[in-house]
Design a protein around this motif. Sequence first.
Motif, PDB file in Angstrom:
ATOM      1  N   GLU A 166      32.054  36.391  -6.963  1.00 30.52           N
ATOM      2  CA  GLU A 166      33.276  35.779  -6.613  1.00 30.52           C
ATOM      3  C   GLU A 166      32.671  34.487  -5.395  1.00 30.52           C
ATOM      4  O   GLU A 166      34.343  33.898  -5.792  1.00 30.52           O
ATOM      5  N   VAL A 215      35.905  31.519  -6.604  1.00 32.36           N
ATOM      6  CA  VAL A 215      36.729  30.609  -5.347  1.00 32.36           C
ATOM      7  C   VAL A 215      36.052  29.169  -5.488  1.00 32.36           C
ATOM      8  O   VAL A 215      37.720  28.320  -5.788  1.00 32.36           O
ATOM      9  N   ILE A 254      45.643  32.543  -8.713  1.00 33.09           N
ATOM     10  CA  ILE A 254      44.873  31.277  -7.921  1.00 33.09           C
ATOM     11  C   ILE A 254      45.779  29.766  -8.249  1.00 33.09           C
ATOM     12  O   ILE A 254      45.004  28.992  -7.523  1.00 33.09           O
ATOM     13  N   ASP A 276      42.328  26.653  -0.403  1.00 33.83           N
ATOM     14  CA  ASP A 276      41.633  27.733   0.497  1.00 33.83           C
ATOM     15  C   ASP A 276      41.871  28.731   0.182  1.00 33.83           C
ATOM     16  O   ASP A 276      41.202  29.605   0.170  1.00 33.83           O
ATOM     17  N   THR A 328      40.984  32.118  -2.329  1.00 33.96           N
ATOM     18  CA  THR A 328      39.706  32.610  -1.861  1.00 33.96           C
ATOM     19  C   THR A 328      40.926  33.970  -1.516  1.00 33.96           C
ATOM     20  O   THR A 328      40.690  35.311  -1.868  1.00 33.96           O
TER      21      THR A 328
END
Length: 212
Positions: A95, A99, A179, A196, A200
Amino acid sequence: MSSGNTAKPRPRGGLADKRRAILAGALTVFARDGYSRASIDAIAATAGVSTRTIYNHFTDKTELFRSVIQESATRAAEAQIAVIDRHLRKVTDLEADLVEFGRALAEPTAAEHTEHFSLVRQINAEAGHIPQAVVDAWQETGPRRVRRELAGHLRRWAEEGLLRVADPERAALHLMLLISASGASHPAVATGQEIDAMVTSGVHAFLYGYRA
């Protein structure tokens, strides 16, 4: 002894320089005006060349557009593939690493490839007016190439038991969409905080569907 009739060497790179100027000017105009509204006159003015010079290099606007989008897509794809290789070759925390990958992927989108992604938005807006062969060539040069590279990593993680992936290329498409900076109000001006949060939440959604 010299006869005095020796031909002077021709300057090198003249045609290549003109072609580069045309492609750069055309990218600016197509990204701003789209395919249908862009004119050869506007491209010539932006590139600092005559329309005759453009037609010496390209048969028509369609051929010029195809060359512009393929060259621009190649540069953008290579930048994205470099990010994929740098961040996903080895993962320790799936994860967290995804990110970080998503954040890094947004950087070239918002900076050096701004015109390219403006052009992509123009293509999406008027796809019905652009020859399908041109759209297919762009897809193969850019988005599909990047997805295949990302799919290779997803396939490997599935084999290692980290993900449940039946179709790695489809999963790669899902991850890229989740994303992507295109989800921001405007990718070129999205703040670091917006990017961000988007990355995320996108990674969370992806892993919710694909984590083993």
